[in-house]
Structure formats: C-alpha cells, structure tokens
Write a protein that holds these residues in place. Structure first.
Motif, PDB file in Angstrom:
ATOM      1  N   PHE A 130       0.575  -1.471   0.230  1.00 22.98           N
ATOM      2  CA  PHE A 130       0.053   0.206  -0.122  1.00 22.98           C
ATOM      3  C   PHE A 130       0.811   1.688   0.210  1.00 22.98           C
ATOM      4  CE2 PHE A 130      -2.742  -3.030   2.281  1.00 22.98           C
ATOM      5  CZ  PHE A 130      -3.644  -3.432   1.211  1.00 22.98           C
ATOM      6  N   GLY A 131       1.578   1.366  -0.777  1.00 25.08           N
ATOM      7  CA  GLY A 131       2.600   2.467  -0.824  1.00 25.08           C
ATOM      8  C   GLY A 131       3.896   2.811  -0.409  1.00 25.08           C
ATOM      9  N   LYS A 132       4.140   1.799   0.981  1.00 17.63           N
ATOM     10  CA  LYS A 132       4.903   1.854   1.924  1.00 17.63           C
ATOM     11  C   LYS A 132       5.977   0.669   2.304  1.00 17.63           C
ATOM     12  CE  LYS A 132       1.392   3.981   5.527  1.00 17.63           C
ATOM     13  NZ  LYS A 132       1.620   4.679   6.271  1.00 17.63           N
ATOM     14  N   LEU A 133       7.079   1.370   2.913  1.00 15.15           N
ATOM     15  CA  LEU A 133       7.452  -0.025   4.119  1.00 15.15           C
ATOM     16  C   LEU A 133       6.188  -0.493   4.997  1.00 15.15           C
ATOM     17  CD1 LEU A 133      11.068   0.561   2.954  1.00 15.15           C
ATOM     18  CD2 LEU A 133      10.118  -1.705   2.219  1.00 15.15           C
ATOM     19  N   LEU A 134       6.571  -2.416   4.722  1.00 20.12           N
ATOM     20  CA  LEU A 134       5.915  -2.143   6.259  1.00 20.12           C
ATOM     21  C   LEU A 134       6.395  -2.566   7.877  1.00 20.12           C
ATOM     22  CD1 LEU A 134       6.078  -6.265   5.601  1.00 20.12           C
ATOM     23  CD2 LEU A 134       4.327  -4.898   5.420  1.00 20.12           C
ATOM     24  N   LYS A 135       7.673  -1.629   8.161  1.00 21.00           N
ATOM     25  CA  LYS A 135       7.993  -0.894   9.138  1.00 21.00           C
ATOM     26  C   LYS A 135       7.781   0.445   8.772  1.00 21.00           C
ATOM     27  CE  LYS A 135      12.401   0.893   7.309  1.00 21.00           C
ATOM     28  NZ  LYS A 135      11.810   2.279   7.524  1.00 21.00           N
ATOM     29  N   ASP A 136       6.892   1.790   7.527  1.00 22.41           N
ATOM     30  CA  ASP A 136       5.759   2.396   8.209  1.00 22.41           C
ATOM     31  C   ASP A 136       4.868   2.179   8.678  1.00 22.41           C
ATOM     32  OD1 ASP A 136       8.714   3.672   7.756  1.00 22.41           O
ATOM     33  OD2 ASP A 136       8.863   3.055   5.090  1.00 22.41           O
ATOM     34  N   HIS A 137       4.226   1.185   8.664  1.00 22.98           N
ATOM     35  CA  HIS A 137       2.728   1.181   8.908  1.00 22.98           C
ATOM     36  C   HIS A 137       2.876   0.787  10.020  1.00 22.98           C
ATOM     37  CE1 HIS A 137       1.435   0.318   5.094  1.00 22.98           C
ATOM     38  NE2 HIS A 137       1.691  -0.133   4.559  1.00 22.98           N
ATOM     39  N   PRO A 138       2.466   2.158  11.340  1.00 26.32           N
ATOM     40  CA  PRO A 138       2.889   1.673  12.718  1.00 26.32           C
ATOM     41  C   PRO A 138       1.566   0.197  13.121  1.00 26.32           C
ATOM     42  CG  PRO A 138       1.483   4.102  12.364  1.00 26.32           C
ATOM     43  CD  PRO A 138       1.469   3.181  10.984  1.00 26.32           C
ATOM     44  N   LEU A 139       0.417  -0.117  12.289  1.00 22.73           N
ATOM     45  CA  LEU A 139      -0.178  -1.275  12.986  1.00 22.73           C
ATOM     46  C   LEU A 139       0.790  -2.690  13.287  1.00 22.73           C
ATOM     47  CD1 LEU A 139      -2.413  -2.351  14.784  1.00 22.73           C
ATOM     48  CD2 LEU A 139      -3.434  -2.897  12.032  1.00 22.73           C
ATOM     49  N   HIS A 140       1.916  -2.580  12.217  1.00 25.15           N
ATOM     50  CA  HIS A 140       2.575  -3.670  11.236  1.00 25.15           C
ATOM     51  C   HIS A 140       3.556  -3.508  12.419  1.00 25.15           C
ATOM     52  CE1 HIS A 140       4.249  -6.710   9.599  1.00 25.15           C
ATOM     53  NE2 HIS A 140       5.086  -6.544   9.677  1.00 25.15           N
ATOM     54  N   MET A 141       4.282  -2.486  12.323  1.00 24.09           N
ATOM     55  CA  MET A 141       5.009  -2.347  14.051  1.00 24.09           C
ATOM     56  C   MET A 141       4.785  -2.407  15.205  1.00 24.09           C
ATOM     57  SD  MET A 141       8.485  -1.527  12.561  1.00 24.09           S
ATOM     58  CE  MET A 141       8.156  -3.339  11.671  1.00 24.09           C
ATOM     59  N   GLN A 142       3.419  -2.205  15.743  1.00 22.45           N
ATOM     60  CA  GLN A 142       3.354  -2.438  16.799  1.00 22.45           C
ATOM     61  C   GLN A 142       2.753  -4.224  17.957  1.00 22.45           C
ATOM     62  OE1 GLN A 142      -1.527  -2.524  17.810  1.00 22.45           O
ATOM     63  NE2 GLN A 142      -0.921  -1.017  19.489  1.00 22.45           N
ATOM     64  N   THR A 143       3.050  -4.867  15.923  1.00 17.82           N
ATOM     65  CA  THR A 143       2.380  -6.955  16.365  1.00 17.82           C
ATOM     66  C   THR A 143       3.722  -7.155  16.730  1.00 17.82           C
ATOM     67  OG1 THR A 143       0.462  -5.652  15.174  1.00 17.82           O
ATOM     68  CG2 THR A 143       1.561  -8.172  15.003  1.00 17.82           C
ATOM     69  N   ILE A 144       4.365  -6.698  15.753  1.00 14.28           N
ATOM     70  CA  ILE A 144       6.150  -7.039  15.456  1.00 14.28           C
ATOM     71  C   ILE A 144       6.518  -6.884  17.522  1.00 14.28           C
ATOM     72  CG2 ILE A 144       8.510  -7.796  15.786  1.00 14.28           C
ATOM     73  CD1 ILE A 144       7.634  -6.613  12.422  1.00 14.28           C
ATOM     74  N   ALA A 145       6.496  -5.372  17.921  1.00 12.83           N
ATOM     75  CA  ALA A 145       7.262  -4.984  18.937  1.00 12.83           C
ATOM     76  C   ALA A 145       6.338  -5.921  20.501  1.00 12.83           C
ATOM     77  CB  ALA A 145       6.672  -3.234  19.398  1.00 12.83           C
ATOM     78  N   ARG A 146       5.422  -6.031  20.137  1.00 10.72           N
ATOM     79  CA  ARG A 146       4.845  -7.386  21.053  1.00 10.72           C
ATOM     80  C   ARG A 146       5.034  -8.433  21.484  1.00 10.72           C
ATOM     81  NH1 ARG A 146      -1.846  -5.346  20.297  1.00 10.72           N
ATOM     82  NH2 ARG A 146      -1.799  -3.231  21.690  1.00 10.72           N
ATOM     83  N   MET A 147       5.248  -8.815  20.229  1.00 16.50           N
ATOM     84  CA  MET A 147       5.800 -10.342  20.292  1.00 16.50           C
ATOM     85  C   MET A 147       7.930 -10.148  20.856  1.00 16.50           C
ATOM     86  SD  MET A 147       4.762 -11.944  16.401  1.00 16.50           S
ATOM     87  CE  MET A 147       6.146 -10.624  15.400  1.00 16.50           C
ATOM     88  N   GLU A 148       8.110  -8.836  20.443  1.00 16.31           N
ATOM     89  CA  GLU A 148       9.345  -8.513  21.238  1.00 16.31           C
ATOM     90  C   GLU A 148       9.815  -8.249  22.452  1.00 16.31           C
ATOM     91  OE1 GLU A 148      13.831  -7.967  21.439  1.00 16.31           O
ATOM     92  OE2 GLU A 148      12.489  -8.756  19.234  1.00 16.31           O
ATOM     93  N   VAL A 149       8.699  -8.027  22.644  1.00 15.56           N
ATOM     94  CA  VAL A 149       8.482  -7.948  24.084  1.00 15.56           C
ATOM     95  C   VAL A 149       8.338  -9.091  24.953  1.00 15.56           C
ATOM     96  CG1 VAL A 149       6.827  -7.268  26.120  1.00 15.56           C
ATOM     97  CG2 VAL A 149       7.650  -6.009  24.492  1.00 15.56           C
ATOM     98  N   GLN A 150       7.706 -10.267  24.316  1.00 17.46           N
ATOM     99  CA  GLN A 150       7.596 -11.522  25.399  1.00 17.46           C
ATOM    100  C   GLN A 150       8.862 -11.940  25.290  1.00 17.46           C
ATOM    101  OE1 GLN A 150       5.115 -13.142  26.084  1.00 17.46           O
ATOM    102  NE2 GLN A 150       3.676 -11.356  26.754  1.00 17.46           N
ATOM    103  N   THR A 151       9.666 -12.374  23.975  1.00 19.04           N
ATOM    104  CA  THR A 151      10.494 -13.396  23.813  1.00 19.04           C
ATOM    105  C   THR A 151      11.992 -12.361  24.332  1.00 19.04           C
ATOM    106  OG1 THR A 151      10.109 -12.839  21.149  1.00 19.04           O
ATOM    107  CG2 THR A 151      12.858 -13.213  22.148  1.00 19.04           C
ATOM    108  N   ARG A 152      11.984 -10.547  24.876  1.00 19.55           N
ATOM    109  CA  ARG A 152      12.723 -10.717  25.908  1.00 19.55           C
ATOM    110  C   ARG A 152      12.799 -11.186  26.999  1.00 19.55           C
ATOM    111  NH1 ARG A 152      14.955  -4.164  24.709  1.00 19.55           N
ATOM    112  NH2 ARG A 152      15.632  -4.243  22.370  1.00 19.55           N
ATOM    113  N   GLY A 153      11.593 -10.947  27.456  1.00 17.88           N
ATOM    114  CA  GLY A 153      10.772 -11.645  28.913  1.00 17.88           C
ATOM    115  C   GLY A 153      11.846 -12.941  28.991  1.00 17.88           C
ATOM    116  N   ALA A 154      11.039 -14.424  27.969  1.00 18.97           N
ATOM    117  CA  ALA A 154      11.601 -15.235  27.536  1.00 18.97           C
ATOM    118  C   ALA A 154      13.684 -14.847  27.543  1.00 18.97           C
ATOM    119  CB  ALA A 154      11.278 -16.681  26.580  1.00 18.97           C
ATOM    120  N   PHE A 155      13.563 -14.307  27.494  1.00 14.38           N
ATOM    121  CA  PHE A 155      15.184 -14.369  27.131  1.00 14.38           C
ATOM    122  C   PHE A 155      16.104 -14.247  28.047  1.00 14.38           C
ATOM    123  CE2 PHE A 155      19.138 -12.104  27.098  1.00 14.38           C
ATOM    124  CZ  PHE A 155      20.437 -13.611  26.600  1.00 14.38           C
TER     125      PHE A 155
END
Length: 640
Positions: free
Chosen positions: A387-412
C-alpha cells in the motif's frame, strides 16, 4: 497471479468487479462488430488470447517479486544478548566470550545454517533389510547431520559446560552458544540436549570408573571421539507417567551386567551412540516391583565394538509433525546389554538431573525460535512494500512485532536467570535459596516459554503474508519444530503439577524465597523514575499472589490442582517482569529496555488471583468443566 494494475485498498465496492472484468478473455459471442471492424477486432482478440497463454514469467508487465529477508551475524544483531553479557560477565570473561561468540556467529551464517537446511531437506531413512534379505535395521542420516555432530564437538557445545574454564559463567556461555546454534542446527539441538543431560547425570553420580570413558566421550571436543546420547523413557502406554508406564524388565547376569527386555515406543535421536533408560529389575523368581520405587536407571551402548546393534531391533521411524531432521524410532530391546548406574529403585531420582537439563534446553529452543522469527520479520519489514510504503512504516505492523519482541525479551532474561543459577549450583557457589529458586523456575520457564514460542512463531508467520505459508521459505519448519516445545519433556499441565510438588517438597519455603527475591530486585529498581509504574504494578501482583496462596491454602488440594496452570503462569509473569525491570534499571539501560519492562507489566500478572475471585477453582466448577466438555458425547455416560 495478479493484474499489472496497482493493488489499492477497497474503494466504493468497485475493486473486485473491475479487476475480474479485466481478467476475463473476451468471448466471440460477446464481441459485437460492424463489417469494417471485424478484421481489427479479430486481431485484437487473437492478441489477448496469446497474452493469456504466454507464460507468466515472460509478460513484461508482470513484476511479482519479493526480496528475501536476510539476517547477518546473529550475535552482533542481538542487542539484548550483548547488553546482558556486558552487564553480568566479569571483564576478562566478557572479552574472551565476546570474541568467541562473534566468531561463532560468522560460522553460523556462512557454514552451519546451510547445513541445517540440508538436514531439513534430507531427513533420516530407515533401511530394515539389505539387498539379500538380511535384517540390518540401519538408520541412514545425511552428511549434513553427521557434519553437525562434528561441529558440535569442535565448538564445545557440551564440553563448555563441564570444562568450567569460566567457573560459574561456563554454563551461561554454553547456553548462549546453544541459543545461537538452535535455529540453525537442523534439529541437532535435540540430541545435544540429551547428551548434556546424560553427562550431567554421570557427573552427579561422581563419574564412577565404569562411566569415566563415556563421560569423556560425551564431553569431548574431538569430533572423532564425541558421542551423543539418547533418553529412552517413553513406552507403549506413553506419556509422562513413567512410574506406571514402564514395562521394560532388567535381568541380572552372572558378570554383574544386565539384559534389558521391553519396547521403547518413542526414542529421540535413535542414531545416538549411547543412552540412559529406565527399567524394572527382576528378582530371582522373575518378579518386579511396580510404581516409581521399582524403577532403576541404566546406561547402555547402542552398538557393540563391531558396530552391530546391542540386541536392539528398530521397528520403525516415527512420522512426526516437526523435528523431522532427527530420527525418532520405536525400539525393541531383546536382551540389550546394560549397566545399572543408580541405586536399585532410585531410577526416577537419578534421572531428574537429566530432565532438568533437557527442560532448560527446551527453554533455549523456545527463545531461539522466537528470536529467529522476529529477526526475519523485522528484516522483511524493511524490504516489503504494501500500500505504497514499507511494512516498517505501517504503525500497526510495528506494534505487532513490538509486542512479540517484549515476549521474547522476557523469555530470554528468564532463560539467562536459570542458567546463571545453574552455573552457581555446579560450582558449589549457590546458596540454599538459589537452589530452591532454580528447582522452581525450571518447570515454570519450560512450560511458559513453550507456550510463548508457539504463539510468537504463529503470529510472526503472518508478517510474511502468504510467503509465511510456503515450505521453501523455511518458515513453516520453524513453526512445526516450535510446536513440540510445549509437549516434549512434560506438557503444560504436567509441569504445572511439578511446580506444586516443588512447593510441597520444600514445605512452602520455595515461595518465601521467590517472593523475597522479587521484592529485593524491585527495591533496587524503585529509584528509577521511569520504572515507577512498572514497579508498582509488579508489587501489586506480588501482593495478589500472596493473598492467593493464603486463600487457596485454606481450601484444600483440589483448589491448588485446578489453579496449578494459572498459578504457574503467574509465577512466570511476575518473575519475568521483575527481570525486565531489573535489566531496565541498569545505569546504561536504553529506552527500549524501559519500554519492554513497562509493557510487560501491562498484562494480567497474576491470573491465579483473578480466577480465584471468579470462583474458577471450586468443586462445582470442576464438575461443570466435565459437563461442558462432554455434553452430547457418548462418553458422558461412561466412567471418565
């Protein structure tokens, strides 16, 4: 397939009809022409039909290409790992470990990852008979699998923990290397888990003379000497109930050895050199003792000096959902020669060290799979345009990955805490409180990270769209292999009950240690202003947990059994959140460290307390559970 038109979001209900019309070849019946137009239209129709028949790759207007996500040196790209090591390791140890891990990261990228993919493409094959009808029971593995064994030895993936070059930090160094290796290993991390467990059992027995040679092979850095070990526990009745499910019988021989007779229904890494297994010792009359007190632990070599199987018949290889790179088999023991290595009847207690190690390896695999998927997801987001821009520039997409990142950091961080405590225990530096905490956290971490891995990997697959579902991307392999992590070495419910046993065995002391440790860590972080909301939520969660323990303790055993899963989740979330807060309270902590700690604390931290208030653990609710499950089922009238 897609049209050459630019894909736009739905507008005015016209997108699909217009696209569909443009995609249809004109029928002769549908073309109305005058005599003067007939020849021209006929030529146009012919060209349209030729275009539709032209191979997709030859159409100049087609450009359906997506760039493959590519990651670099895993160690250098893992900011949390590097900051953790910088915080905890002594300077001299850090310097050497850092150098080793950067070198290893390069080897993983250039040599090991391609071998891992080759293992996936060439799973083991069972050859039962040779060309002349002789039974050979040969499990044939690919050259890449055999090369993985050599690499494991060269890198000291087992040896590192037992050489203790860095004293109590050696176990952590090994765990980090296994964490980096896991997602590249082509499934070889599984036999390494059991090999580590076997070495741990032998070490805990004092490395008796008869096992000294085996221990040296299991912990060798020489590829020509290195052995791997299996762990043969599951039998035809299956499951974690080895006390009632083990039927294998051990008969003592005049020379003091034993012969084992029985059927091992699920033996992972069946191509290993040696194994540990449980069996019941038969007395002079051939009788055996039932229950866990009748089980003893045995060591056996899979093959004799001539390379022939040790009175073992391979029935078949298991057709598994995942971990297909590794041979898992059904084995018939028909007089396999073995050595009794535990006290008679003390098999379960003796093998517990192996189970603790393999459960820690399970946690390593879980965290590694999460980290791998997030690394690929974030890299893909920098390449994929939608839709005209990189996935990293879609706020909802970044929010989704960030939530996974928090889980992964905690597990680590939970993983690092466990191997830190294990390192202290193995060098006689652990306090009694450290050992109690370790006993509690191993099943908690195993059950929780197994669930986290499944959720994160499934979520991460969506970030690739349809490509995440394509076999040749390698992404489905990560998913399949991750799904075993909540099953292998004890399911979530089995481990939740194990958590309760640790409370009972310590007469509640372990909970006092847990609460005290959390409170001390929070106190040290309380002076960091940006963490005040997280610290407050965590203290509130600890208070809720304490109230739950008092209330549940007065209600009887059924309440705690029904609460076991939620209780274990509560312990995992509270302790993990505390570790995130502790890491974020460092003087050189980053803004992302603080954000991760705060976001972790936004979830329900003590579900056990909430569900107790909802009366979820009452006897009436247990009856209703069965009613809900079996309504309409023929099984409802039977004895459950």
């Amino acid at each position: 397939w897609r049209s050459s038109a630019t894909c736009k979001p739905w507008q005015s209900g016209r997108f699909l009809p217009c696209l569909w019309e443009r995609c249809q070849p004109p029928s002769r019946k549908g073309i109305n022409t005058t005599a003067g137009q007939g020849q021209q239209v006929g030529a146009q129709e012919k060209q349209v039909l030729e275009d539709l028949e032209m191979p997709l790759a030859r159409r100049e207007t087609e450009n359906l290409f997506q760039e493959q996500p590519e990651t670099g040196n895993q160690y250098l790209e893992d900011a949390l790992l590097r900051s953790y090591l910088k915080t905890h390791l002594p300077p001299k140890v850090l310097e050497e470990v850092n150098r080793d891990l950067e070198r290893f990261g390069n080897r993983l990228l250039t040599k090991i990852r391609p071998l891992g993919w080759e293992c996936e493409l060439n799973p083991p094959v069972f050859r039962q008979y040779d060309a002349w009808g002789q039974r050979v029971d040969q499990i044939v593995t690919c050259s890449a699998w055999r090369k993985m064994k050599e690499i494991a030895a060269e890198e000291g993936l087992i040896a590192e923990a037992y050489e203790r070059r860095y004293s109590n930090w050696s176990r952590l160094h090994q765990a980090v290397k296994l964490y980096l290796f896991s997602s590249c290993s082509g499934g070889f991390n599984c036999p390494l888990a059991m090999t580590d467990g076997a070495a741990k059992v032998i070490e805990s027995l004092g490395i008796p003379g008869s096992l000294k040679n085996a221990f040296d092979h299991l912990t060798s850095r020489d590829p020509k000497k290195f052995w791997t070990s299996g762990q043969w526990m599951t039998e035809r009745r299956g499951g974690s109930d080895v006390a009632n499910g083990t039927e294998t019988v051990a008969r003592k021989q005049p020379d003091g050895t034993y012969r084992l007779y029985g059927f091992k229904w699920f033996t992972s890494a069946a191509d290993s050199d040696v194994t540990l297994t449980l069996a019941r010792v038969a007395d002079a009359e051939g009788h055996v003792k039932e229950g866990s007190s009748g089980l003893s632990l045995f060591f056996l070599k899979v093959r004799d000096e001539e390379g022939k199987l040790n009175s073992i018949q391979v029935q078949r290889l298991k057709d598994k959902l995942g971990t297909r790179q590794m041979a898992t088999a059904e084995l018939w023991l028909d007089g396999a020669k073995a050595e009794l290595i535990s006290a008679e009847g003390r098999g379960v207690a003796s093998i517990s060290n192996m189970l603790n190690i393999t459960r820690i390896h399970n946690v390593i695999g879980a965290v590694a799979s999460m980290r791998r998927m997030i690394s690929l997801s974030r890299e893909y987001a920098c390449r994929r345009v939608a839709f005209g821009k990189l996935l990293k520039d879609h706020p909802l997409h970044m929010q989704t990955i960030a939530r996974m990142e928090v889980q992964t950091r905690g597990a680590f961080l939970l993983l690092m805490e466990i191997v830190r405590l294990l390192g202290l225990a193995e060098t006689n530096m652990a306090s009694e409180q450290d050992q109690l905490l370790l006993r509690l956290l191993i099943p908690v971490a195993k059950l929780y990270t197994g669930k986290q891995a499944s959720a994160v990997v499934v979520e991460a697959m969506e970030s690739f769209g349809g490509q995440g579902y394509m076999e040749d991307t390698g992404l489905p392999v990560i998913l399949r292999d991750a799904l075993v992590l909540s099953i292998w070495e004890g399911t979530t419910n089995i481990l939740s009950l194990d958590v309760l046993r640790s409370l009972t065995k310590s007469q509640g002391e372990v909970m006092a240690v847990f609460v005290s440790t959390v409170q001390k860590k929070l106190e040290r972080a309380s002076s960091t202003a940006k963490l005040e909301p997280a610290v407050k939520r965590m203290r509130d969660a600890v208070s809720s947990l304490t109230r739950f323990m008092r209330a549940a303790g007065s209600k009887g055993a059924l309440t705690m059994e029904l609460a076991a899963r939620d209780f274990s989740y509560s312990l995992a979330r509270i302790y993990t959140g505390t570790l995130l807060i502790e890491h974020a309270a460092r003087p050189d902590a980053s803004s992302t460290d603080i954000a991760a700690a705060r976001r972790w604390c936004h979830q329900e931290l003590c579900p056990a307390a909430t569900e107790l208030e909802n009366s979820s653990y009452e006897a009436e609710e247990a009856l209703q559970d069965s009613a809900l499950v079996y309504e309409g089922s023929p099984a409802r009238g039977s004895r459950l």
